[in-house]
Design a protein around this motif. Structure first.
Motif, mmCIF file in Angstrom:
data_model
loop_
_atom_site.group_PDB
_atom_site.id
_atom_site.type_symbol
_atom_site.label_atom_id
_atom_site.label_comp_id
_atom_site.label_asym_id
_atom_site.label_seq_id
_atom_site.Cartn_x
_atom_site.Cartn_y
_atom_site.Cartn_z
ATOM 1 N N LEU A 136 0.796 -1.287 0.045
ATOM 2 C CA LEU A 136 0.259 0.007 0.006
ATOM 3 C C LEU A 136 0.757 1.235 -0.132
ATOM 4 O O LEU A 136 0.580 2.106 -0.810
ATOM 5 N N LEU A 137 1.900 1.212 0.751
ATOM 6 C CA LEU A 137 2.686 2.429 0.779
ATOM 7 C C LEU A 137 3.279 2.497 -0.698
ATOM 8 O O LEU A 137 3.516 3.816 -0.948
ATOM 9 N N VAL A 138 3.990 1.595 -1.503
ATOM 10 C CA VAL A 138 4.387 1.632 -2.559
ATOM 11 C C VAL A 138 3.484 1.929 -3.865
ATOM 12 O O VAL A 138 3.915 2.038 -4.903
ATOM 13 N N HIS A 139 2.077 1.948 -3.278
ATOM 14 C CA HIS A 139 1.303 1.838 -4.475
ATOM 15 C C HIS A 139 1.089 3.030 -5.373
ATOM 16 O O HIS A 139 1.212 2.915 -6.735
ATOM 17 N N PRO A 140 1.499 4.159 -4.834
ATOM 18 C CA PRO A 140 1.433 5.416 -5.376
ATOM 19 C C PRO A 140 2.540 5.362 -6.532
ATOM 20 O O PRO A 140 2.381 5.942 -7.694
ATOM 21 N N LEU A 141 3.819 4.743 -6.287
ATOM 22 C CA LEU A 141 4.958 4.643 -7.096
ATOM 23 C C LEU A 141 4.388 3.443 -8.425
ATOM 24 O O LEU A 141 4.931 3.736 -9.510
ATOM 25 N N SER A 142 3.728 2.600 -7.966
ATOM 26 C CA SER A 142 3.322 1.551 -8.822
ATOM 27 C C SER A 142 2.340 2.331 -9.875
ATOM 28 O O SER A 142 2.369 2.043 -11.156
ATOM 29 N N ARG A 143 1.515 3.188 -9.351
ATOM 30 C CA ARG A 143 0.612 3.879 -10.275
ATOM 31 C C ARG A 143 1.443 4.825 -11.231
ATOM 32 O O ARG A 143 1.082 4.822 -12.534
ATOM 33 N N ALA A 144 2.396 5.280 -10.579
ATOM 34 C CA ALA A 144 3.273 6.273 -11.616
ATOM 35 C C ALA A 144 3.770 5.586 -12.493
ATOM 36 O O ALA A 144 4.263 5.808 -13.813
ATOM 37 N N ALA A 145 4.435 4.238 -12.028
ATOM 38 C CA ALA A 145 5.176 3.304 -13.003
ATOM 39 C C ALA A 145 3.981 2.876 -14.324
ATOM 40 O O ALA A 145 4.625 2.952 -15.463
ATOM 41 N N ALA A 146 2.752 2.768 -13.838
ATOM 42 C CA ALA A 146 2.034 2.435 -15.134
ATOM 43 C C ALA A 146 1.582 3.514 -15.784
ATOM 44 O O ALA A 146 1.368 3.257 -17.145
ATOM 45 N N ARG A 147 1.513 4.661 -15.318
ATOM 46 C CA ARG A 147 1.269 5.918 -16.141
ATOM 47 C C ARG A 147 2.654 6.006 -17.008
ATOM 48 O O ARG A 147 2.518 6.509 -18.275
ATOM 49 N N GLY A 148 3.581 5.668 -16.476
ATOM 50 C CA GLY A 148 5.062 5.856 -17.173
ATOM 51 C C GLY A 148 5.318 4.863 -18.510
ATOM 52 O O GLY A 148 5.655 4.877 -19.480
ATOM 53 N N GLN A 149 4.576 3.612 -18.243
ATOM 54 C CA GLN A 149 4.505 2.596 -19.273
ATOM 55 C C GLN A 149 3.587 3.064 -20.268
ATOM 56 O O GLN A 149 3.845 2.774 -21.647
ATOM 57 N N LYS A 150 2.665 3.488 -20.152
ATOM 58 C CA LYS A 150 1.597 4.049 -20.962
ATOM 59 C C LYS A 150 2.052 5.079 -21.850
ATOM 60 O O LYS A 150 1.840 5.173 -23.012
ATOM 61 N N ALA A 151 2.890 6.186 -21.114
ATOM 62 C CA ALA A 151 3.400 7.116 -21.854
ATOM 63 C C ALA A 151 4.562 6.818 -22.766
ATOM 64 O O ALA A 151 4.549 7.046 -23.988
ATOM 65 N N THR A 165 4.515 3.824 -24.402
ATOM 66 C CA THR A 165 3.801 3.226 -25.445
ATOM 67 C C THR A 165 3.204 4.305 -26.260
ATOM 68 O O THR A 165 3.295 4.175 -27.628
ATOM 69 N N ALA A 166 2.934 5.492 -25.880
ATOM 70 C CA ALA A 166 2.486 6.507 -26.753
ATOM 71 C C ALA A 166 3.340 6.966 -27.445
ATOM 72 O O ALA A 166 3.412 7.763 -28.655
ATOM 73 N N LEU A 167 4.851 6.966 -26.982
ATOM 74 C CA LEU A 167 5.848 7.423 -27.536
ATOM 75 C C LEU A 167 6.216 6.688 -29.032
ATOM 76 O O LEU A 167 7.064 7.152 -29.631
ATOM 77 N N GLN A 168 5.647 5.374 -29.256
ATOM 78 C CA GLN A 168 6.032 4.596 -30.170
ATOM 79 C C GLN A 168 6.079 5.058 -31.278
ATOM 80 O O GLN A 168 6.926 5.098 -32.405
ATOM 81 N N PRO A 169 5.003 5.797 -31.983
ATOM 82 C CA PRO A 169 5.151 6.651 -33.062
ATOM 83 C C PRO A 169 6.153 7.675 -33.440
ATOM 84 O O PRO A 169 6.649 7.679 -34.564
ATOM 85 N N LYS A 170 6.626 8.156 -32.604
ATOM 86 C CA LYS A 170 7.704 9.530 -32.552
ATOM 87 C C LYS A 170 8.811 8.234 -32.823
ATOM 88 O O LYS A 170 9.793 8.912 -33.410
ATOM 89 N N MET A 182 1.610 -7.990 -23.813
ATOM 90 C CA MET A 182 1.894 -6.583 -23.899
ATOM 91 C C MET A 182 3.210 -6.328 -24.635
ATOM 92 O O MET A 182 3.105 -5.616 -25.224
ATOM 93 N N MET A 183 4.312 -7.476 -24.621
ATOM 94 C CA MET A 183 5.456 -7.244 -25.402
ATOM 95 C C MET A 183 5.155 -7.280 -26.919
ATOM 96 O O MET A 183 5.958 -6.670 -27.765
ATOM 97 N N ALA A 184 4.232 -7.919 -27.142
ATOM 98 C CA ALA A 184 3.783 -8.367 -28.753
ATOM 99 C C ALA A 184 3.103 -7.462 -29.445
ATOM 100 O O ALA A 184 3.321 -6.746 -30.462
ATOM 101 N N ALA A 185 2.323 -6.634 -28.357
ATOM 102 C CA ALA A 185 1.711 -5.598 -28.988
ATOM 103 C C ALA A 185 2.528 -4.126 -29.069
ATOM 104 O O ALA A 185 2.243 -3.316 -29.727
ATOM 105 N N ALA A 186 3.889 -4.192 -28.392
ATOM 106 C CA ALA A 186 4.536 -3.120 -28.341
ATOM 107 C C ALA A 186 5.278 -2.880 -29.762
ATOM 108 O O ALA A 186 5.646 -4.054 -30.286
#
Length: 237
Positions: free
Chosen positions: A37-52, A54-59, A174-178
């Motif tokens: 629970l204490l590290v959950h905010p970092l896990s959420r940030a990591a998830a946002r980072g992963q999505k970001a 993925t969004a950079l792939q076209p660039k 996930m890696m196949a989709a990347a």
């Protein structure tokens, strides 16, 4: 270490009415949940980072075309793009790294016969027939795979294998989709090929960890791994 021992013992005393002889094991599971629970905010940030990322792939694909014949320049451009977009390639490692101190505390607590100059009373606690301070090899020596303690490990291995298989399938998907980022002539960035092969298998290394550490530390690993699987399924959906 004695302060941490008191914390685990107090949690066990609190849970005694509900879990009886397995109160200390339940305390370790509860402690693990509190750490997660204490590290959950970092896990959420990591998830946002992963999505970001993925969004950079076209660039990144555009950079690939621009620097197709210059791998070094492509690598530099990709790193600069991550910096410009404030996306860290390593952000996903932070939740795991910050859990290591808690794991090592449990490992040392249940590996020592004395704490603060006195007897380590926590070693008298069990999960069913398996002492929290013993390892899988001890269970095999005392009663075999299907002895009382051995069956506890069979249950843990079954749970870990189930979670690992779930993580394996999900990571492969996930890696196949990347989009793979080549550096020219169809070659991937150095190291990416090996990473793509090893990453999906990482979850299965937990089986080895559970087998070689004290049962208390194994409970931490199993609980944390299961939590991670559920958390990632929710955050990365």
């Amino acid at each position: 270490m004695s302060v941490f021992a008191d914390l685990v013992q107090n949690l066990a005393d609190l849970l005694q009415p509900l879990f009886g002889a397995a109160a200390a094991a339940a305390a370790i599971v509860l402690f693990t949940a509190l750490v997660r629970l204490l590290v959950h905010p970092l896990s959420r940030a990591a998830a946002r980072g992963q999505k970001a990322r993925t969004a950079l792939q076209p660039k990144i694909a555009e950079l690939r075309k621009r620097h197709a014949k210059n791998p070094e320049k492509l690598q530099k451009a990709v790193l600069e793009l991550h910096a410009e977009e404030k996306v860290s390639p390593l952000s996903g490692c932070l939740p795991s790294l910050l859990q290591l101190p808690a794991f090592f505390l449990l490992y040392h607590l249940f590996s020592n016969t004395t704490i603060g100059g006195g007897t380590n009373e926590l070693l008298t606690h069990q999960l069913f027939a398996a002492p929290l301070g013993e390892r899988w090899t001890d269970a095999l020596a005392e009663g075999g795979m299907f002895g009382g303690a051995g069956l506890v490990y069979v249950g843990l291995f079954a749970l870990v294998a189930t979670v690992a298989a779930f993580n394996y399938r999900r990571t492969k998907s996930m890696m196949a989709a990347a989009v793979t980022v080549p550096v020219g002539e169809g070659r991937a960035l150095p190291g990416m090929g090996a990473m793509n092969k090893v990453t999906p298998l990482m979850s299965f290394f937990t089986l080895f960890t559970v087998a070689v550490v004290p049962l208390a530390a194994a409970l931490y690993v199993v609980t944390s791994t299961t939590w991670s699987a559920v958390e990632r399924a929710v955050l990365y959906r």
